[in-house]
Motif scaffolding. Sequence first.
Motif, PDB file in Angstrom:
ATOM      1  N   ALA A  76       1.901 -20.535 -37.665  1.00  0.00           N
ATOM      2  CA  ALA A  76       2.311 -21.928 -37.801  1.00  0.00           C
ATOM      3  C   ALA A  76       2.030 -22.670 -36.503  1.00  0.00           C
ATOM      4  O   ALA A  76       2.043 -22.075 -35.427  1.00  0.00           O
ATOM      5  N   PHE A  77       1.773 -23.976 -36.638  1.00  0.00           N
ATOM      6  CA  PHE A  77       1.656 -24.900 -35.519  1.00  0.00           C
ATOM      7  C   PHE A  77       0.482 -24.583 -34.593  1.00  0.00           C
ATOM      8  O   PHE A  77       0.657 -24.398 -33.384  1.00  0.00           O
ATOM      9  N   PRO A  78      -0.754 -24.570 -35.108  1.00  0.00           N
ATOM     10  CA  PRO A  78      -1.892 -24.477 -34.202  1.00  0.00           C
ATOM     11  C   PRO A  78      -2.023 -25.788 -33.429  1.00  0.00           C
ATOM     12  O   PRO A  78      -1.827 -26.862 -33.986  1.00  0.00           O
ATOM     13  N   ASP A  79      -2.319 -25.714 -32.125  1.00  0.00           N
ATOM     14  CA  ASP A  79      -2.429 -26.962 -31.371  1.00  0.00           C
ATOM     15  C   ASP A  79      -3.738 -27.120 -30.612  1.00  0.00           C
ATOM     16  O   ASP A  79      -3.912 -28.075 -29.866  1.00  0.00           O
ATOM     17  N   SER A  80      -4.673 -26.191 -30.809  1.00  0.00           N
ATOM     18  CA  SER A  80      -6.014 -26.339 -30.234  1.00  0.00           C
ATOM     19  C   SER A  80      -6.937 -25.358 -30.948  1.00  0.00           C
ATOM     20  O   SER A  80      -6.485 -24.540 -31.756  1.00  0.00           O
ATOM     21  N   ALA A  81      -8.232 -25.456 -30.652  1.00  0.00           N
ATOM     22  CA  ALA A  81      -9.179 -24.519 -31.250  1.00  0.00           C
ATOM     23  C   ALA A  81      -8.818 -23.102 -30.807  1.00  0.00           C
ATOM     24  O   ALA A  81      -8.463 -22.864 -29.655  1.00  0.00           O
ATOM     25  N   VAL A  82      -8.900 -22.166 -31.736  1.00  0.00           N
ATOM     26  CA  VAL A  82      -8.555 -20.770 -31.434  1.00  0.00           C
ATOM     27  C   VAL A  82      -9.629 -20.165 -30.535  1.00  0.00           C
ATOM     28  O   VAL A  82     -10.813 -20.539 -30.610  1.00  0.00           O
ATOM     29  N   LEU A  83      -9.220 -19.249 -29.660  1.00  0.00           N
ATOM     30  CA  LEU A  83     -10.190 -18.542 -28.835  1.00  0.00           C
ATOM     31  C   LEU A  83     -11.308 -17.983 -29.707  1.00  0.00           C
ATOM     32  O   LEU A  83     -11.040 -17.365 -30.745  1.00  0.00           O
ATOM     33  N   PRO A  84     -12.565 -18.192 -29.313  1.00  0.00           N
ATOM     34  CA  PRO A  84     -13.694 -17.795 -30.173  1.00  0.00           C
ATOM     35  C   PRO A  84     -13.626 -16.361 -30.675  1.00  0.00           C
ATOM     36  O   PRO A  84     -13.883 -16.093 -31.841  1.00  0.00           O
ATOM     37  N   GLY A  85     -13.274 -15.426 -29.815  1.00  0.00           N
ATOM     38  CA  GLY A  85     -13.237 -14.033 -30.239  1.00  0.00           C
ATOM     39  C   GLY A  85     -12.117 -13.695 -31.199  1.00  0.00           C
ATOM     40  O   GLY A  85     -12.111 -12.606 -31.797  1.00  0.00           O
ATOM     41  N   LEU A  86     -11.175 -14.627 -31.385  1.00  0.00           N
ATOM     42  CA  LEU A  86     -10.032 -14.385 -32.259  1.00  0.00           C
ATOM     43  C   LEU A  86     -10.049 -15.253 -33.510  1.00  0.00           C
ATOM     44  O   LEU A  86      -9.200 -15.093 -34.383  1.00  0.00           O
ATOM     45  N   SER A  87     -10.990 -16.181 -33.602  1.00  0.00           N
ATOM     46  CA  SER A  87     -10.940 -17.195 -34.657  1.00  0.00           C
ATOM     47  C   SER A  87     -11.040 -16.610 -36.058  1.00  0.00           C
ATOM     48  O   SER A  87     -10.348 -17.063 -36.977  1.00  0.00           O
ATOM     49  N   GLU A  88     -11.862 -15.592 -36.240  1.00  0.00           N
ATOM     50  CA  GLU A  88     -12.008 -15.000 -37.575  1.00  0.00           C
ATOM     51  C   GLU A  88     -10.714 -14.326 -38.017  1.00  0.00           C
ATOM     52  O   GLU A  88     -10.258 -14.504 -39.158  1.00  0.00           O
ATOM     53  N   ASP A  89     -10.103 -13.558 -37.120  1.00  0.00           N
ATOM     54  CA  ASP A  89      -8.844 -12.894 -37.458  1.00  0.00           C
ATOM     55  C   ASP A  89      -7.730 -13.915 -37.674  1.00  0.00           C
ATOM     56  O   ASP A  89      -6.891 -13.762 -38.572  1.00  0.00           O
ATOM     57  N   TYR A  90      -7.705 -14.960 -36.852  1.00  0.00           N
ATOM     58  CA  TYR A  90      -6.673 -15.994 -36.992  1.00  0.00           C
ATOM     59  C   TYR A  90      -6.781 -16.655 -38.359  1.00  0.00           C
ATOM     60  O   TYR A  90      -5.769 -16.877 -39.047  1.00  0.00           O
ATOM     61  N   ALA A  91      -7.997 -16.961 -38.772  1.00  0.00           N
ATOM     62  CA  ALA A  91      -8.202 -17.628 -40.060  1.00  0.00           C
ATOM     63  C   ALA A  91      -7.806 -16.741 -41.237  1.00  0.00           C
ATOM     64  O   ALA A  91      -7.497 -17.245 -42.322  1.00  0.00           O
ATOM     65  N   ALA A  92      -7.788 -15.419 -41.015  1.00  0.00           N
ATOM     66  CA  ALA A  92      -7.457 -14.494 -42.100  1.00  0.00           C
ATOM     67  C   ALA A  92      -5.954 -14.406 -42.352  1.00  0.00           C
ATOM     68  O   ALA A  92      -5.527 -13.878 -43.385  1.00  0.00           O
ATOM     69  N   VAL A  93      -5.147 -14.923 -41.430  1.00  0.00           N
ATOM     70  CA  VAL A  93      -3.690 -14.892 -41.586  1.00  0.00           C
ATOM     71  C   VAL A  93      -3.246 -16.221 -42.204  1.00  0.00           C
ATOM     72  O   VAL A  93      -3.633 -17.282 -41.719  1.00  0.00           O
ATOM     73  N   PRO A  94      -2.437 -16.205 -43.253  1.00  0.00           N
ATOM     74  CA  PRO A  94      -2.007 -17.463 -43.884  1.00  0.00           C
ATOM     75  C   PRO A  94      -1.290 -18.382 -42.899  1.00  0.00           C
ATOM     76  O   PRO A  94      -0.471 -17.920 -42.096  1.00  0.00           O
TER      77      PRO A  94
END
Length: 346
Positions: A101-119
Amino acid sequence: MYDGMPRPFALPDTGPGRRALRTAGAVAALAAVLLTGCGAPGAARQDKPAPAAADGFPLTVENCGVRTTYEAPPSRVVTIHQHPAELLLSLGLKDRMIGTAFPDSAVLPGLSEDYAAVPELSAKEPSFEKILDAEPDFVYGGYASAFAENDGRSREAFADAGIDTYLNREYCGKKKVSMQDVYDEIDTIGGLFGVRDRADALVADLRGRVRTATAEVDGERETPVFVYDSGDKSAFTAGGRSLGTEIIRLAGGRNVFADLDDVFGDVSWEQVVARRPEVIAIYDYAGAGSVEQKKDFLLAQPALADVPAVRNKRFVVLPLTATLVGVRAPRAVEDLARDLHPLRFR
């Protein structure tokens, strides 16, 4: 004292605050119904077999005055705010995460795929009921507002619902934040999740990044830096107790308001002019106006025209997330060192 949440950009003034959802008593009652009622999600979860004992458990953790004994590592985790999520992902714990919950900036590039996989449960802090619906056994909050009592999300309410909680140590009331807090947070979370080896490796990597960056700028004159978070009639800036001030120092700079005895505070524009910063670090986060808006505002102020950083249009951008206790802060030292002393990195 700064309350832990970024302030909205003041041009124009951004409107109302968050509304309280209900009283803590009503929330606790709802939690009891959800967890004990016939066919409720909590009841279904209780039917599952207990997890096998893990090395290092039971483990007792003291966090912001809350003492919790864990019989096993958490297995169903909701994170509130972005930096706790990025820390867990950096430790390879995506499989334990059931909501962010509450993203406030672009996710670190190396983590973006995993972050997007979590609801994503909510663009802001989710309601207590929304979190309960996800059936977590652990909630990890980044800002103090993650467990705002007036919004029905107190740590006591979660405990009454059988859910453990952890608040980022930056908001435990110590009032001064350092890079050591970053390493200690990773170490604590690594132990709590039973992945101390991963935590040790991550801390070693981040310490190495900081050492390398500081070695590159060793001997350079400290560049005077003014942090601009927000504000029009006055400037909301990072004080001497902030992690941002240490990031600037490690990167070969000097926060011109390091003598401000707080994490954040307001200063006058006359003070900014008098301290003649050569670089302005703009804090970037969602809901605070764009970086370009902030630059345009600073460049349009006649009183700032002779400030070296404004005259030379020397701005750097720091995502607010990079100045919090999480995995970004050591990387921010690298990035800022390059911005402040580019000739050292050719």
